[in-house]
Design a protein around this motif. Structure first.
Motif, short mmCIF file in Angstrom:
data_model
loop_
_atom_site.label_atom_id
_atom_site.label_comp_id
_atom_site.label_asym_id
_atom_site.label_seq_id
_atom_site.Cartn_x
_atom_site.Cartn_y
_atom_site.Cartn_z
N VAL A 96 0.86 -1.18 0.00
CA VAL A 96 0.00 0.00 0.00
C VAL A 96 0.89 1.23 0.00
CG1 VAL A 96 -1.80 1.25 1.24
CG2 VAL A 96 -1.73 -1.22 1.35
N TRP A 97 0.97 1.95 -1.11
CA TRP A 97 1.65 3.24 -1.22
C TRP A 97 3.06 3.21 -0.62
CZ3 TRP A 97 -0.13 7.79 -3.50
CH2 TRP A 97 -1.39 7.71 -4.04
N GLY A 98 3.86 2.27 -1.00
CA GLY A 98 5.22 2.21 -0.53
C GLY A 98 5.37 1.61 0.85
N SER A 99 4.32 1.09 1.39
CA SER A 99 4.34 0.47 2.71
C SER A 99 3.72 -0.92 2.59
CB SER A 99 3.57 1.34 3.70
OG SER A 99 3.59 0.75 4.97
N LYS A 100 3.64 -1.61 3.71
CA LYS A 100 3.01 -2.92 3.73
C LYS A 100 1.94 -2.94 4.81
CE LYS A 100 6.64 -5.37 4.47
NZ LYS A 100 7.59 -6.46 4.66
N LEU A 101 0.90 -3.67 4.52
CA LEU A 101 -0.21 -3.87 5.45
C LEU A 101 -0.53 -5.35 5.41
CD1 LEU A 101 -2.39 -2.33 7.15
CD2 LEU A 101 -3.75 -2.24 5.07
N HIS A 102 -0.88 -5.92 6.55
CA HIS A 102 -1.25 -7.33 6.55
C HIS A 102 -2.46 -7.50 5.63
CE1 HIS A 102 -2.41 -11.31 8.00
NE2 HIS A 102 -1.15 -11.40 8.40
N ALA A 103 -2.48 -8.56 4.84
CA ALA A 103 -3.52 -8.74 3.83
C ALA A 103 -4.91 -8.85 4.45
CB ALA A 103 -3.22 -9.98 2.99
N THR A 104 -5.02 -9.46 5.62
CA THR A 104 -6.32 -9.54 6.29
C THR A 104 -6.82 -8.16 6.67
OG1 THR A 104 -5.67 -11.70 7.17
CG2 THR A 104 -7.54 -10.61 8.22
N GLN A 105 -5.93 -7.30 7.15
CA GLN A 105 -6.32 -5.94 7.49
C GLN A 105 -6.72 -5.15 6.25
OE1 GLN A 105 -2.93 -4.51 9.61
NE2 GLN A 105 -3.51 -5.54 11.51
N ALA A 106 -6.05 -5.39 5.14
CA ALA A 106 -6.42 -4.72 3.89
C ALA A 106 -7.81 -5.14 3.44
CB ALA A 106 -5.39 -5.02 2.80
N ALA A 107 -8.12 -6.43 3.58
CA ALA A 107 -9.45 -6.91 3.21
C ALA A 107 -10.52 -6.31 4.12
CB ALA A 107 -9.49 -8.43 3.27
N ILE A 108 -10.23 -6.22 5.41
CA ILE A 108 -11.18 -5.62 6.35
C ILE A 108 -11.38 -4.15 6.03
CG2 ILE A 108 -11.50 -4.96 8.77
CD1 ILE A 108 -10.17 -7.65 9.50
N ASP A 109 -10.29 -3.45 5.73
CA ASP A 109 -10.41 -2.03 5.39
C ASP A 109 -11.25 -1.81 4.13
OD1 ASP A 109 -8.91 -1.33 7.56
OD2 ASP A 109 -7.05 -1.00 6.44
N MET A 110 -11.19 -2.75 3.21
CA MET A 110 -11.97 -2.61 1.98
C MET A 110 -13.43 -2.98 2.19
SD MET A 110 -11.32 -4.48 -1.62
CE MET A 110 -12.57 -4.46 -2.88
N LEU A 111 -13.69 -4.02 2.96
CA LEU A 111 -15.06 -4.53 3.08
C LEU A 111 -15.87 -3.90 4.20
CD1 LEU A 111 -14.43 -8.33 2.44
CD2 LEU A 111 -15.32 -6.63 0.85
N LEU A 112 -15.21 -3.33 5.20
CA LEU A 112 -15.94 -2.80 6.35
C LEU A 112 -16.92 -1.68 5.99
CD1 LEU A 112 -16.33 -3.13 9.38
CD2 LEU A 112 -14.54 -1.44 9.71
N PRO A 113 -16.55 -0.68 5.17
CA PRO A 113 -17.54 0.35 4.83
C PRO A 113 -18.73 -0.22 4.05
CG PRO A 113 -15.34 1.10 4.27
CD PRO A 113 -15.22 -0.34 4.64
N LEU A 114 -18.47 -1.16 3.15
CA LEU A 114 -19.57 -1.75 2.39
C LEU A 114 -20.49 -2.56 3.30
CD1 LEU A 114 -17.59 -2.98 -0.74
CD2 LEU A 114 -19.11 -1.01 -0.60
N ALA A 115 -19.91 -3.30 4.22
CA ALA A 115 -20.71 -4.09 5.15
C ALA A 115 -21.51 -3.18 6.09
CB ALA A 115 -19.82 -5.02 5.96
N ALA A 116 -20.91 -2.10 6.55
CA ALA A 116 -21.62 -1.18 7.44
C ALA A 116 -22.82 -0.56 6.74
CB ALA A 116 -20.66 -0.10 7.94
N VAL A 117 -22.65 -0.18 5.49
CA VAL A 117 -23.76 0.43 4.75
C VAL A 117 -24.85 -0.60 4.47
CG1 VAL A 117 -24.35 1.48 2.54
CG2 VAL A 117 -22.37 2.28 3.77
N ALA A 118 -24.46 -1.79 4.03
CA ALA A 118 -25.45 -2.81 3.69
C ALA A 118 -26.23 -3.27 4.92
CB ALA A 118 -24.77 -4.00 3.03
N PHE A 119 -25.53 -3.58 6.00
CA PHE A 119 -26.21 -4.05 7.20
C PHE A 119 -26.95 -2.92 7.90
CE2 PHE A 119 -22.63 -7.35 7.33
CZ PHE A 119 -23.30 -8.16 6.44
N GLY A 120 -26.41 -1.71 7.84
CA GLY A 120 -27.08 -0.55 8.43
C GLY A 120 -28.38 -0.24 7.72
N LEU A 121 -28.38 -0.30 6.38
CA LEU A 121 -29.62 -0.07 5.64
C LEU A 121 -30.64 -1.15 5.93
CD1 LEU A 121 -30.91 1.79 3.42
CD2 LEU A 121 -30.31 -0.04 1.85
N THR A 122 -30.18 -2.38 6.09
CA THR A 122 -31.09 -3.47 6.44
C THR A 122 -31.72 -3.22 7.82
OG1 THR A 122 -29.76 -5.00 5.14
CG2 THR A 122 -31.27 -5.96 6.73
#
Length: 136
Positions: A96-122
């Motif tokens: 990530v931009w010249g740095s490293k992030l654990h892949a699990t954390q990268a997946a959480i960072d990508m999916l968390l906003p989508l999950a919050a919006v989907a489950f929040g709207l539900t």
């Protein structure tokens, strides 16, 4: 002094695993389905839900089509990346931009906003339905 084990020589990936993209598309579909199922109770809301659905469709199709074009027009001297299992991708690092992030954390960072919006709207839709039934 920390007692955490530092794993050296973990693979570093520069692309998100395809299953993460699949989960993102699933969450976007969940959002659209929740909007249509829980909020389509009046005749004047259909156009708004249609426009939101078109926007979400474009948001999903555009990156997918760009990835197809990128794969088709890859330079011939570039080696094709081997298919990596999700387990191997998950235990590695993500660049990530010249740095490293654990892949699990990268997946959480990508999916968390989508999950919050989907489950929040539900949740909001369920409360909306319950309060509509309780109203005289």
């Amino acid at each position: 002094m920390t007692k955490e084990v530092v794993l050296h020589n973990r693979p570093v990936f520069d692309q998100i695993h395809p299953s993460i993209y699949g989960a993102a598309v699933g969450l976007v579909a969940w959002f659209a389905a929740a909007a249509w199922i829980l909020f389509d109770r009046q005749s004047d809301i259909g156009l708004l839900l249609g426009m939101v659905s078109v926007l979400l469709l474009v948001a999903v199709l555009l990156p997918w089509l760009l990835s197809l074009v990128w794969k088709r027009h890859a330079k011939p001297h570039q080696p094709h990346p081997d298919a990596t299992s999700f387990h191997d991708w998950r235990i590695g690092d993500f660049a990530v931009w010249g740095s490293k992030l654990h892949a699990t954390q990268a997946a959480i960072d990508m999916l968390l906003p989508l999950a919050a919006v989907a489950f929040g709207l539900t949740a909001i839709g369920i409360v909306f339905l319950i309060s509509a039934r309780a109203a005289p």
